[in-house]
Write a protein that holds these residues in place. Structure first.
Motif, PDB file in Angstrom:
ATOM      1  N   HIS A  52       0.839  -1.205   0.000  1.00 56.67           N
ATOM      2  CA  HIS A  52       0.000   0.000   0.000  1.00 56.67           C
ATOM      3  C   HIS A  52       0.869   1.249   0.000  1.00 56.67           C
ATOM      4  O   HIS A  52       0.488   2.272  -0.560  1.00 56.67           O
ATOM      5  CB  HIS A  52      -0.958   0.012   1.196  1.00 56.67           C
ATOM      6  CG  HIS A  52      -2.008  -1.050   1.108  1.00 56.67           C
ATOM      7  ND1 HIS A  52      -3.052  -0.993   0.222  1.00 56.67           N
ATOM      8  CD2 HIS A  52      -2.151  -2.214   1.782  1.00 56.67           C
ATOM      9  CE1 HIS A  52      -3.801  -2.064   0.359  1.00 56.67           C
ATOM     10  NE2 HIS A  52      -3.275  -2.834   1.299  1.00 56.67           N
ATOM     11  N   GLU A  53       2.044   1.159   0.643  1.00 53.82           N
ATOM     12  CA  GLU A  53       2.963   2.291   0.674  1.00 53.82           C
ATOM     13  C   GLU A  53       3.919   2.280  -0.498  1.00 53.82           C
ATOM     14  O   GLU A  53       4.190   3.306  -1.102  1.00 53.82           O
ATOM     15  CB  GLU A  53       3.761   2.293   1.985  1.00 53.82           C
ATOM     16  CG  GLU A  53       3.467   3.507   2.816  1.00 53.82           C
ATOM     17  CD  GLU A  53       4.303   3.572   4.079  1.00 53.82           C
ATOM     18  OE1 GLU A  53       5.504   3.888   3.978  1.00 53.82           O
ATOM     19  OE2 GLU A  53       3.733   3.331   5.147  1.00 53.82           O
ATOM     20  N   PHE A  54       4.455   1.114  -0.821  1.00 45.65           N
ATOM     21  CA  PHE A  54       5.491   1.023  -1.840  1.00 45.65           C
ATOM     22  C   PHE A  54       4.931   0.788  -3.244  1.00 45.65           C
ATOM     23  O   PHE A  54       5.563   1.163  -4.227  1.00 45.65           O
ATOM     24  CB  PHE A  54       6.476  -0.101  -1.509  1.00 45.65           C
ATOM     25  CG  PHE A  54       7.204   0.081  -0.194  1.00 45.65           C
ATOM     26  CD1 PHE A  54       7.456   1.333   0.335  1.00 45.65           C
ATOM     27  CD2 PHE A  54       7.644  -1.019   0.513  1.00 45.65           C
ATOM     28  CE1 PHE A  54       8.129   1.485   1.538  1.00 45.65           C
ATOM     29  CE2 PHE A  54       8.327  -0.882   1.720  1.00 45.65           C
ATOM     30  CZ  PHE A  54       8.566   0.380   2.235  1.00 45.65           C
ATOM     31  N   GLY A  55       3.761   0.169  -3.349  1.00 46.21           N
ATOM     32  CA  GLY A  55       3.171  -0.165  -4.646  1.00 46.21           C
ATOM     33  C   GLY A  55       2.999   0.998  -5.594  1.00 46.21           C
ATOM     34  O   GLY A  55       3.305   0.881  -6.784  1.00 46.21           O
ATOM     35  N   PRO A  56       2.518   2.152  -5.111  1.00 47.40           N
ATOM     36  CA  PRO A  56       2.315   3.280  -6.019  1.00 47.40           C
ATOM     37  C   PRO A  56       3.604   3.980  -6.487  1.00 47.40           C
ATOM     38  O   PRO A  56       3.566   4.801  -7.394  1.00 47.40           O
ATOM     39  CB  PRO A  56       1.477   4.272  -5.197  1.00 47.40           C
ATOM     40  CG  PRO A  56       0.920   3.487  -4.062  1.00 47.40           C
ATOM     41  CD  PRO A  56       1.902   2.389  -3.812  1.00 47.40           C
ATOM     42  N   LEU A  57       4.732   3.653  -5.876  1.00 42.46           N
ATOM     43  CA  LEU A  57       5.984   4.322  -6.231  1.00 42.46           C
ATOM     44  C   LEU A  57       6.427   3.918  -7.629  1.00 42.46           C
ATOM     45  O   LEU A  57       6.338   2.757  -8.013  1.00 42.46           O
ATOM     46  CB  LEU A  57       7.081   3.991  -5.221  1.00 42.46           C
ATOM     47  CG  LEU A  57       6.829   4.391  -3.774  1.00 42.46           C
ATOM     48  CD1 LEU A  57       8.010   3.962  -2.902  1.00 42.46           C
ATOM     49  CD2 LEU A  57       6.603   5.887  -3.636  1.00 42.46           C
TER      50      LEU A  57
END
Length: 132
Positions: free
Chosen positions: A66-71
């Protein structure tokens, strides 16, 4: 509190405290782990550094998607580089390290466990990488 460290009888125990997220590593946990390593390295009373996950379902499920996926692009590269640096710091830590695997250690959680000198694994735990 997403992570904590306690010291007892020469052992610095770092716990990832995100059982609702299967102890997934996010930026807060990554920074806390690095700080705990620095603190344990400087403290002469610490003889071993151990890491575990809160609860009994997961040691660590890897990176928090959820934190790293959109990067994307440079941000993703920066996050992966940073995580690699923290894992390397654990791998080369000058005191013995131990992973207390108390459940699933998948993906980055497997990397975290294998970066330690010793692994103590609760019966029924799963360790590995998810194949896509």
């Amino acid at each position: 509190m997403e992570a904590m460290m306690e010291q007892r009888e020469g052992v610095a125990l770092f716990t990832i405290c995100r059982p609702e997220k299967r102890n997934a590593v996010n930026f807060v946990v990554m920074e806390a782990l690095e700080g705990a390593l620095s603190e344990a390295e400087a403290d002469e009373r610490v003889k071993i550094f151990a890491i575990t996950g809160a609860g009994d379902e997961a040691f660590c499920s890897g990176g928090d998607l959820h934190e790293f996926g959109p990067l994307r692009g440079a941000e993703a590269k920066q996050m992966l580089t940073r995580m690699g640096e923290v894992l390397y710091r654990l791998l080369t830590f000058p005191k013995p390290t131990a992973a207390l695997v108390n459940g699933a250690a998948m993906g980055g959680g497997c990397e975290l466990a294998t970066a330690c000198d010793f692994r103590f694994v609760k019966e029924g735990s799963r360790i590995g990488f998810i194949q896509g």
